[in-house]
Design an enzyme around this catalytic site. Structure first.
Site, PDB file in Angstrom:
ATOM      1  N   SER A 144       0.867  -1.182   0.000  1.00  0.00           N
ATOM      2  CA  SER A 144       0.000   0.000   0.000  1.00  0.00           C
ATOM      3  C   SER A 144       0.899   1.225   0.000  1.00  0.00           C
ATOM      4  O   SER A 144       2.097   1.116   0.254  1.00  0.00           O
ATOM      5  CB  SER A 144      -0.862   0.022   1.263  1.00  0.00           C
ATOM      6  OG  SER A 144      -0.123   0.511   2.369  1.00  0.00           O
ATOM      7  N   ASP A 145       0.330   2.390  -0.274  1.00  0.00           N
ATOM      8  CA  ASP A 145       1.140   3.582  -0.033  1.00  0.00           C
ATOM      9  C   ASP A 145       1.022   3.902   1.463  1.00  0.00           C
ATOM     10  O   ASP A 145       0.224   3.303   2.192  1.00  0.00           O
ATOM     11  CB  ASP A 145       0.724   4.757  -0.927  1.00  0.00           C
ATOM     12  CG  ASP A 145       1.884   5.754  -1.064  1.00  0.00           C
ATOM     13  OD1 ASP A 145       2.864   5.632  -0.301  1.00  0.00           O
ATOM     14  OD2 ASP A 145       1.816   6.655  -1.914  1.00  0.00           O
ATOM     15  N   TRP A 146       1.819   4.817   1.902  1.00  0.00           N
ATOM     16  CA  TRP A 146       1.947   5.131   3.338  1.00  0.00           C
ATOM     17  C   TRP A 146       0.570   5.454   3.951  1.00  0.00           C
ATOM     18  O   TRP A 146      -0.013   6.492   3.655  1.00  0.00           O
ATOM     19  CB  TRP A 146       2.886   6.320   3.494  1.00  0.00           C
ATOM     20  CG  TRP A 146       3.148   6.748   4.897  1.00  0.00           C
ATOM     21  CD1 TRP A 146       2.259   7.311   5.778  1.00  0.00           C
ATOM     22  CD2 TRP A 146       4.397   6.663   5.593  1.00  0.00           C
ATOM     23  NE1 TRP A 146       2.875   7.585   6.953  1.00  0.00           N
ATOM     24  CE2 TRP A 146       4.192   7.196   6.880  1.00  0.00           C
ATOM     25  CE3 TRP A 146       5.676   6.195   5.271  1.00  0.00           C
ATOM     26  CZ2 TRP A 146       5.202   7.284   7.833  1.00  0.00           C
ATOM     27  CZ3 TRP A 146       6.684   6.288   6.215  1.00  0.00           C
ATOM     28  CH2 TRP A 146       6.449   6.814   7.480  1.00  0.00           C
TER      29      TRP A 146
END
Ligand code: BGC
Length: 750
Positions: free
Chosen positions: A290-292
């Site tokens: 996932s992104d942050w």
């Protein structure tokens, strides 16, 4: 059939006997044994340990002073409930943290990830700048050297390349990508993945690449970071997805999803993107991080009611690893136990993550990337600095050069070097330089000082800051200019004005920098403007009145040397813009391939009455996609097509002659554009379909050839079928999208 199977078995047996397996056979054997070893591990893992492999934390505090966060993280790693850590780097620190993972029950090594976006210790130009080189070998080499340094420093995985097509210069992250074109972007995506991943994963000079941000993040509405995206399916498939497919085909080990919602569904929870396209239609075997915090962000998006719901949506949609949301860690186990998430989804995700750890060779030696001697040697290898300088030279774009004010003559007695970025070092490194030693970055002033001989005096004045409205330094700058033969003015953006979360609603050159230019212009001295920044900027006064403009972007560690080489003609610039530069913010989006003829095109120059136009300005950009000058000139001639009509099974061979008509050697990027004149979905006026970078000595002439196949004629129709439609195509070949030198047409027969 039986015979051939028998025969190949015999060959394999014989080869085995002489213990000389071919590369392909060894790969099949390695893969089989990796899959077996994964199955063995999965059988031993508890649910918590499985979720652990899908959990990634930032480790910035892991190696710092004692803190509650540090203790919690170390415990997680020791208990096997964290599978990856980002932001820990260096042999000493990564080894220390890996030792903790090796004390866990199953001794599953950690993956260390980092944003190695444009170099590691040696900073290369920002990716958008590198894209301006249109030099795929150099880009691949730059990525490889970055990987080599990072891998020598304990890093396993870079969160790069960013392959988001970006057509809105207000979006700060344009600096991280390859610009506005899907064809150029796909070629560069491939080069970067191959560069990062080297010959083979597992080499100590290679890291896992990560194609990000899947998908369409670059189309954030109004260029505002983290915003929603609303795209037609055609735009998604034709413009935004191709670089991802190219990265995948080049073997990208991992993908990262994105912060945006696409047509109403956050990318992290987007089944269509991750399951249907990526893991389904494209059969992707790597894993998706996932992104942050993007799993948890589905809650504020209004797509998940709480973090548990967010975790369920993300894993169901195909997000394998949770970066920093703590949503999997806190909820995935209970979701499985409650029967809301099938354990098979978790097992599949874990298998994907473990596969990469095996491919890197971490199970055989978790400290493989932790050799202090290698770290020291690689990080100080002068080869990287040379490559960074060459890449910076290749990335610079000569936007304007009137009366041949450039290259500067070595006979000049005095050059005034003015502007807020003349002595900059940190700003030359640009955003996302995560391991650089800024003191080693060469400023423009240092580069020029090394370059000029004893004959030339350099006189420096700052003039103003990049931002703010103080004009207090103008008088001294003007005095300095008056006493010089030529002025070099360095203006632009500071390193933190483009990048993540750095969207700007106004992309004019900030502060009073253009006013400083005008004050200097009034002296009547020739002025060369060097613009340093992370995006296309607007600087109309400079564009109109400067004698020469060199766009240097953020050129990295060797920036000052590269700029000096270009300004003095020791390197003949060949960069071409990978994004259109607008005249006004109101023209955005102005990407060249978003221009249509419309039902009301301007037919008479200057007459825009009831036409698709603005009443207060031009339709055209200030500097067009593909634009970039050289110190020499090129003539295009003798265009020949192998046929003017073709069937679906045939190709058109295109040939032309390119001649260097100037006095010095140089390189030209020959660009091939097509327009499908009539189609069931209207087509843009121009689409880049191929290019060649050609080096020519003064006076030299070479034949340049292209092949147009059916793929280059194809697009997605209203039913989202990919194909070419019969009819006429216009062929345009030139030095820039607005500098077409040769034209022809051909017809695709039914
Ligand atoms: C960015 C990613 C980056 C990640 C880790 C996020 O905020 O969007 O591109 O890889 O942080 O640093």
């Amino acid at each position: 059939m039986r015979f051939s199977v028998y025969k190949s078995t015999l060959v394999i047996a014989l080869l085995g006997f002489v213990s000389f397996p071919s590369h392909a056979q060894k790969h099949v054997a390695d893969t089989a044994s990796i899959e077996q070893r994964i199955s063995g591990l999965l059988a031993q893992m508890t649910l918590e340990e499985k979720v652990g492999q899908l959990t990634q934390y930032t480790g910035s505090q892991l190696t710092g002073p004692a803190s509650i966060r540090k203790t919690t993280l170390l415990n997680s790693i020791r208990e096997g409930t964290a599978g990856s850590v980002l932001n820990v780097k260096g042999v000493k620190d990564t080894r220390e943290v890996q030792t903790v993972a090796m004390a866990s029950r199953l001794k599953i090594p950690l993956l260390f990830g980092l944003d190695v976006i444009h170099g590691y210790k040696t900073v290369f130009p920002i990716p958008l700048a590198e894209a301006a080189s249109w030099d795929l070998d150099a880009i691949r080499q730059a990525a490889h050297l970055a990987a080599r340094e990072a891998a020598a420093s304990g890093v396993h995985w870079t969160f790069a390349p960013m392959v988001d097509v970006a057509r809105d210069p207000r979006w700060g992250r344009v600096m991280e990508g390859a610009g506005e074109d899907p064809y150029l972007g796909s070629q560069i995506a491939r080069a970067r993945v191959l560069g990062f991943q080297g010959e083979k994963l597992g080499g100590t000079d290679a890291v896992l690449a990560c194609a990000k941000h899947f998908a369409a993040y670059g189309a954030a509405i109004a260029g505002r970071d983290y915003n929603a995206v609303d795209l037609s399916p055609q735009q998604l498939w034709e413009v935004y997805l191709p670089p991802f497919k190219a990265a995948l085909d080049a073997g990208a080990a991992t993908f990262m999803n994105s912060f945006n919602a696409l047509n109403g569904v956050p990318a992290t929870g987007n089944r269509y993107l991750q399951r249907d396209i990526l893991k389904g239609k494209w059969n992707y075997q790597g894993f998706v991080v996932s992104d942050w915090g993007s799993i948890a962000e589905q809650v504020p998006w209004g797509y998940a009611k709480d973090k548990a719901d967010a975790a369920q949506k993300a894993i169901t949609a195909g997000s394998d690893m949770d970066m920093e949301s703590d949503a999997y860690h806190n909820h995935l186990g209970e979701l499985v136990k409650a029967g809301k998430v099938d354990i098979a989804l978790v097992d599949d995700a874990v298998r994907r993550v473990l596969r990469k750890k095996f491919e890197l060779g971490l199970f055989d030696d978790p400290y493989k990337f932790s050799n202090e001697k290698r770290e020291k040697q690689v990080l100080n290898d002068p080869q990287s600095r040379v490559a960074a300088r060459q890449m910076a030279e290749k990335s610079m774009v000569l936007l304007k050069n009137e009366k041949a004010v450039l290259p500067l003559s070595r006979q000049l007695h005095s050059v005034a070097v003015i502007g807020p970025l003349v002595r900059a070092k940190r700003d030359l490194d640009g955003s996302w330089s995560v391991a650089s030693d800024t003191t080693l970055t060469v400023s423009l002033l240092e580069g020029l000082t090394r370059k000029v001989g004893s004959k030339t005096q350099l006189r420096y004045a700052k003039g103003c800051d990049v931002t703010g409205d103080s004009r207090a330094g103008f008088a001294q700058a003007v005095e300095t200019a008056k006493n010089a033969e030529v002025v070099v003015l360095a203006v632009g953006e500071t390193w933190n004005m483009s990048g993540e979360a750095k969207s700007r609603s106004d992309i004019h050159l900030p502060g009073v920098q253009e006013e400083l230019f005008q004050a200097l212009k009034a002296t009547g001295k020739p002025i060369v403007v060097v613009v340093l920044g992370g995006r296309p900027l607007i600087f109309n006064a400079i564009s109109d009145q400067a004698d020469a403009i060199l766009y240097g972007w953020w050129p990295g560690s060797e920036g000052g040397n590269a700029l000096a080489n270009v300004l003095y003609g020791d390197y003949n610039p060949a960069g071409k813009l990978p994004m259109s530069f607008p005249r006004a913010v109101g023209q955005i989006p102005i990407a060249y391939n978003q221009q249509y003829n419309t039902g009301r095109p301007i037919t008479k120059p200057g007459d825009a009455t009831y036409k698709s136009a603005y009443i207060d300005g031009a339709n055209t950009p200030r500097f067009a996609f593909g634009h970039g000058l050289s110190y020499t000139t090129f003539k295009y001639s003798d265009l020949k097509l192998s046929r003017s009509q073709l069937t679906a099974a045939e190709n058109v061979q295109v040939q032309l002659r390119l001649t260097n008509t100037g006095k010095v050697a140089g390189e030209e990027v020959v660009q091939l554009y097509l327009r499908d004149m009539v189609a069931s979905v209207v087509r843009p006026l121009q689409e880049l379909k191929d290019f060649k970078k050609v080096h020519l000595q003064a006076g030299e002439s070479k034949a340049v050839a292209f092949t147009i196949d059916r793929d280059k004629l194809a697009f997605y129709n209203q039913q989202l079928e990919w194909g070419a439609e019969p009819g006429e195509f216009k062929l345009m070949i030139g030095s820039a999208s607005n500098d077409i030198r040769l034209e022809s047409k051909f017809e695709l027969l039914p």
